[in-house]
Design an enzyme around this catalytic site. Structure first.
Site, PDB file in Angstrom:
ATOM      1  N   GLY A 239      58.290  17.629  88.118  1.00 15.23           N
ATOM      2  CA  GLY A 239      58.212  18.781  87.232  1.00 15.23           C
ATOM      3  C   GLY A 239      58.024  18.501  85.759  1.00 15.23           C
ATOM      4  CD  GLU A 273      60.608  14.982  95.411  1.00 13.45           C
ATOM      5  OE1 GLU A 273      60.352  16.134  95.000  1.00 13.45           O
ATOM      6  OE2 GLU A 273      61.277  14.762  96.425  1.00 13.45           O
ATOM      7  NE  ARG A 312      47.599  23.935  86.083  1.00 17.67           N
ATOM      8  CZ  ARG A 312      47.860  24.157  84.807  1.00 17.67           C
ATOM      9  NH1 ARG A 312      46.928  24.023  83.897  1.00 17.67           N
ATOM     10  NH2 ARG A 312      49.071  24.500  84.447  1.00 17.67           N
ATOM     11  CE1 TYR A 316      50.357  28.630  89.174  1.00 17.53           C
ATOM     12  CE2 TYR A 316      49.003  26.887  88.251  1.00 17.53           C
ATOM     13  CZ  TYR A 316      49.778  27.382  89.273  1.00 17.53           C
ATOM     14  OH  TYR A 316      49.977  26.615  90.373  1.00 17.53           O
ATOM     15  CB  CYS A 342      30.854  37.372  92.225  1.00 17.95           C
ATOM     16  SG  CYS A 342      29.168  36.763  92.107  1.00 17.95           S
ATOM     17  CD  GLU A 343      36.992  37.476  92.592  1.00 18.46           C
ATOM     18  OE1 GLU A 343      37.659  38.346  92.006  1.00 18.46           O
ATOM     19  OE2 GLU A 343      36.813  37.456  93.822  1.00 18.46           O
TER      20      GLU A 343
HETATM   21  C1  LIG Z   1      55.021  20.081  93.440  1.00 22.88           C
HETATM   22  C2  LIG Z   1      56.221  19.278  93.696  1.00 22.88           C
HETATM   23  C3  LIG Z   1      56.490  18.157  92.923  1.00 22.88           C
HETATM   24  C4  LIG Z   1      55.645  17.744  91.751  1.00 22.88           C
HETATM   25  O1  LIG Z   1      55.660  18.674  90.732  1.00 22.88           O
HETATM   26  P1  LIG Z   1      55.017  18.293  89.303  1.00 22.88           P
HETATM   27  O2  LIG Z   1      55.282  19.472  88.458  1.00 22.88           O
HETATM   28  O3  LIG Z   1      53.547  18.092  89.541  1.00 22.88           O
HETATM   29  O4  LIG Z   1      55.680  17.059  88.837  1.00 22.88           O
HETATM   30  C5  LIG Z   1      57.599  17.398  93.246  1.00 22.88           C
HETATM   31  N1  LIG Z   1      58.421  17.741  94.275  1.00 22.88           N
HETATM   32  C6  LIG Z   1      58.182  18.818  95.029  1.00 22.88           C
HETATM   33  C7  LIG Z   1      59.113  19.138  96.138  1.00 22.88           C
HETATM   34  C8  LIG Z   1      57.086  19.631  94.771  1.00 22.88           C
HETATM   35  O5  LIG Z   1      56.878  20.721  95.519  1.00 22.88           O
END
Ligand SMILES: *Cc1c(COP(=O)(O)O)cnc(C)c1O
Length: 414
Positions: A239, A273, A312, A316, A342-343
């Protein structure tokens, strides 16, 4: 430092001119910098030097084989969210024993494939999933390694579509329910408890939500330990945000220092992650202006990339910097950069001050994450090609899809 810099009035990727890449491979085209990809991984991994840890790149951010291969060679593990991503990482030559499997809706077939591959851990998100996984593992005569994704109910202060750690979210198990779930799992012979995890959202630019979430998670680890449920790893999810416009992203060093402080002398292996942080700024989407359409109300530059290549902005209202590959020395104007789809929602940027003419090349920045991996064939548009630049060399890592491939799986009525 960015590998996308102007050299003699022309935007380059490392030592290669983007105009040359466009000439050779056509547009739209994603261009990545190997130096930036490897640099981002090494920075993250290096920040936790000295503590047992594993970086599991969240491959949904960009799952192209060459990029997965690159991270695998650097020692990365992977966070996967489907059987398709498992197959992809294996095809890229990565080791499934370094994979954690996240996601709220794993099928029995996906669980079976992941167990057969010997993955590191399932990040389980519900009691129902636990029951299914236990049954699949029992049938196969193996024990499934399990972590529960706990929802710490913290506000990541990001876009609601990428916020995943609030109690209203579909993700994770409620904090209060976690101890009972662990007890239940501990009594299942085909389940082996390994860890705990959280993932509170994406494009997070503040340390506070992580501190709060991690604090709660570690508190839970202690509660479980007091009951004799001992974990071998703690997974803090991903994240970490990047700079698209004027955000000040959390420095990896500060993030690591904060977590190292919280974790203290614990012995569990730390898992991470990161997705966007490792790939986002390492790519651009190269596109050419097809037509300029100055109008009374707005000026449109119609480019050959569209929402199917970079969703994106449409999804968003995300902002990506858009820069000319060869800046012109004419008076600039305000342009809406739109695609051929076409949007009305098909745009890459609104109100950009640019000096543009038909045929100009533009680079949409920070398109390494959630760009190609979210691309589609909407409007029967072939997916773009991808080029990975390494110093003076440009490798085509995915050729452009052909029109015949677009309908190759389909059948007409008998
Ligand atoms: C999408 C996701 C991530 C990675 O998120 P980032 O914002 O790209 O770092 C990590 N763990 C899980 C469970 C996710 O769904």
């Amino acid at each position: 430092m960015s590998a996308f810099e102007y050299v003699d009035g022309e935007l380059c990727a490392e030592g290669v001119s983007l105009a040359e890449i466009a000439k050779r491979h056509g547009t739209p085209c994603y261009v990545y910098s190997r130096r930036m990809l490897a640099g981002a991984y090494r920075e993250f991994d290096g920040a936790f030097e000295g503590v047992p840890h594993l970086v599991c790149y969240a491959m949904k951010a960009n799952s192209s084989l060459a990029i997965v291969d690159l991270f695998a060679r650097l020692g990365s593990g992977f966070d996967i969210v489907s059987g398709g991503e498992l197959a992809r990482m294996v095809a890229a030559g990565a080791d499934p024993r370094k994979a954690v499997f996240s996601g709220v809706g794993k099928s029995d077939a996906e669980m079976e494939a992941a167990l057969a591959a010997g993955i590191l851990c399932f990040n389980v998100e519900s009691a129902s999933e636990l029951i299914h996984l236990a049954a699949v593992a029992r049938r196969m005569g193996v024990r499934a390694p399990v972590s529960f994704r706990v929802n710490p109910d913290v506000d990541p202060l990001t876009h609601p579509y990428v916020s995943t750690g609030l109690k209203e979210s579909k993700f994770g198990v409620a904090f209060a329910d976690a101890p009972a779930l662990y007890r239940r799992a501990a009594a299942m012979p085909s389940i082996s408890i390994r860890g705990i995890d959280m993932h509170i959202g994406s494009q997070i630019t503040e340390l506070g939500p992580y501190r709060e979430g991690a604090g709660k998670l570690l508190g839970l680890v202690d509660v479980l330990a007091a009951e004799g449920i001992v974990l071998s790893h703690i997974d803090f999810g991903g994240g970490l945000g990047i700079r698209y416009r004027d955000e000040s992203p959390v420095a990896v060093g500060d993030y690591a220092r904060m977590l190292r402080g919280l974790v203290g002398g614990r012995r569990e292996t730390l898992l991470f992650e990161p997705g966007r942080r490792l790939v986002g700024e390492a790519g651009v989407l190269l596109t050419r202006v097809r037509f300029v359409k100055p109008q009374a109300a707005r000026n449109f530059a119609v480019v050959d990339a569209a929402m199917n290549d970079l969703l994106r902005p449409s999804l968003y209202e995300a902002w990506h910097a858009i820069d000319p590959v060869r800046p012109r020395h004419i008076d600039p104007g305000l342009w809406d950069i739109v695609g051929p789809v076409c949007e009305s929602g098909d745009f890459l940027g609104h109100d950009r001050m640019l000096a543009l003419e038909e045929g100009d090349l533009l680079a949409v920045r920070a398109a390494g994450a959630y760009a190609m991996s979210m691309s589609s064939n909407y409007n029967a548009r072939p997916r773009a090609c991808e080029v990975l630049v390494d110093g003076e060399e440009a490798h085509l890592i995915r050729r452009r899809e052909t029109l015949a491939e677009l309908h190759a799986q389909e059948a007409r009525l008998p």
